[in-house]
Design a protein around this motif. Structure first.
Motif, short mmCIF file in Angstrom:
data_model
loop_
_atom_site.label_atom_id
_atom_site.label_comp_id
_atom_site.label_asym_id
_atom_site.label_seq_id
_atom_site.Cartn_x
_atom_site.Cartn_y
_atom_site.Cartn_z
N THR B 5 0.82 -1.25 0.01
CA THR B 5 -0.24 -0.17 0.05
C THR B 5 0.79 1.14 -0.13
N TYR B 6 0.87 2.02 -0.93
CA TYR B 6 1.68 3.07 -1.33
C TYR B 6 1.18 4.11 -1.54
N GLY B 8 0.45 7.40 -3.54
CA GLY B 8 0.47 7.91 -4.67
C GLY B 8 0.94 9.33 -4.66
N SER B 9 1.11 10.01 -5.94
CA SER B 9 1.64 11.24 -6.14
C SER B 9 0.45 12.11 -5.50
N ARG B 14 -2.77 3.75 -2.23
CA ARG B 14 -3.02 2.84 -3.35
C ARG B 14 -2.39 1.42 -3.37
N ALA B 16 -0.16 -1.34 -4.87
CA ALA B 16 0.87 -1.48 -5.95
C ALA B 16 1.55 -2.70 -5.98
N ASP B 29 1.75 0.85 -10.12
CA ASP B 29 0.30 1.06 -9.57
C ASP B 29 -0.51 -0.06 -9.89
N GLY B 31 -3.73 0.71 -8.58
CA GLY B 31 -5.03 1.31 -8.16
C GLY B 31 -6.08 1.46 -9.19
#
Lengths: 293, 293
Positions: B5-6, B8-9, B14, B16, B29, B31
């Motif tokens: 679970t990362y 995002g920008s 999200r 990944a 990604d 998502g």
């Protein structure tokens, strides 16, 4: 104020209040004030608006309250329960506090245990010793992190009823009770949350359980070892309590006659937990459909 | 496949995958396939699409993997943990299974314990005996209700690492361990979930803990009393396991030298749990800001 989670006409669960009327209870929707009871409790403005609305309501124009539309009054992030927390009966001249433990014994019921006040409890396949425990359940209203004993009750959003259904056979098999406490649906909760203004003294409530028409538990919260205020204070030293969390305050022992005649819960049994000033919660027990095994 | 679970920008978390490249790990990604890792795991089509995408990925064009952007790989509905589950060292000629308990001892960590792999653990004010426990954490991938021993591993979505941080002083104060296990942030989890196709035998993993550069725990999961398959089977007889739930499989005892020199965790300590084929999880421990007390 009695707060409930109520199935609206669209089938979705909404926060609502139960309003007493001359011709019985009516239901007042509060869904425009908050998305859920656990969102309503910490929101002082929304809670005040709800109170005003209840005070101003004309019950005669409100929908008739249908208990069958109730869900569990909150969806708690955590359900913390106390073990031994009521003193037993002692002979005259014996100090009733002599056996008091120094600390509450605390365990957890997992989210899968939560059940609404109308949901029957399914006795799991193979379970041989399922039992009931009638308890005052404290609903946290405001986040509590290292709160003092004096301030602890300010964090209570209200009181409801929990039946801490327990599988004694599983409970005895390990040192930790989780598998005896955490079967699906083993925490019927409700029917409603009574706000603290209507519970002047949480240490003066009569907790009773009725099984098959017989009162099997009858003891006042005045005989608890650890008060509601103490338990909230104590737990909040270790972990943060959040709005909607449940702290269940333990069950009194069964009356001696009920202990002598006790048998495990079986298909078709019904157990009512009634608590003065709060209400009553009746739970039906049904056998599992063995086909799923 | 390593699932994370990362952030995002846009800052939102999200799902990944981490993809190995010639110049280090990259992040892919996912998502658009699911809203979270716990939603991805039970969705066979989305999971297959993720695998295809990972297999086809050109790491050189993917963003560099930034471990600082990791959150806990799942948000579990429940975290179930095992107590004593590794056999100790016994002299030659002694049956190592002689002291095996009949049932796993199971306890619960509440949702407030969950922490991401980069979050420091705050030593609560007044805590005097905080300890670590390095554990293989099983992530449930598909709902498990009364599953057979043979089918149990089909319900595993992957494996990650849990540090079952414990306050031994609280743990000793009652029969039930909840208050020793459930302080805020006491369950650092991660860094990623390794899917079962990359963990051919969960009973052949080396679990090690490194504290201050010294290996304090080193024992294979081949020495557990209850296998992953057995534990999933067993728990699922009592309660329903859901995707994203964590079942942590217990910690091996500290090595004798580490037991002799053990001291409670203190501000500035770092503990690394490393498990062969899964990865490593390093947790920093920091003193609480007493002002909040």
């Amino acid at each position: 104020m009695r707060l409930v989670t109520y199935a609206g006409s669209d089938g979705g669960a909404r926060p609502a209040a139960v309003v007493s009327g001359a011709e019985g209870d009516r239901v007042l929707d509060l869904g425009d004030l908050a998305g859920s009871v656990e969102d309503l409790l910490p929101d002082a403005a929304a809670l005040a608006a709800a109170r005003e609305r209840v005070a101003a309501a004309d019950p005669s124009v409100l929908p008739v309250f249908d208990a069958a539309a109730l869900a569990a009054p909150v969806t708690p992030g955590k359900i913390l329960c106390l073990g031994y927390n009521y003193r037993g009966h002692v002979p005259d001249g014996v100090d009733p506090t002599a056996n008091d433990p120094e600390y509450p014994d605390v365990f957890v019921k997992t989210p899968n245990t939560l059940a609404g006040p109308n949901e029957p409890v399914v006795i799991p396949p193979g379970a041989i010793d399922v039992d009931y425990e009638g308890e005052v359940a404290v609903v946290i209203g405001r986040r509590a992190q290292r709160v003092s004993l004096e301030d602890a009750l300010d964090h209570v959003g209200g009181y409801t009823i929990l039946n801490d259904v327990s599988d004694r056979a599983w409970q005895r098999r390990q040192s930790q009770w989780a598998l005896g406490k955490c079967s699906d649906g083993f925490a019927p909760l409700g029917p409603w949350i009574v706000t603290p203004d209507e519970v002047p003294d949480p240490q003066d409530l009569l907790v009773e359980v009725v099984r098959d028409g017989v009162v099997t538990v009858s003891q006042s919260t005045s005989t608890t070892i650890f008060s509601v205020a103490y338990v909230i204070h104590h737990l909040s030293q270790v972990l943060t309590l959040e709005p909607g969390d449940i702290v269940s305050t333990g069950t009194p022992q069964k009356l001696p006659a009920a202990q002598e005649t006790h048998r495990p819960l079986a298909d078709g049994d019904a157990v009512t937990v009634r608590i003065s000033g709060i209400g009553e919660l009746t739970t039906r027990f049904v056998a599992a459909q063995e086909a799923a095994a």
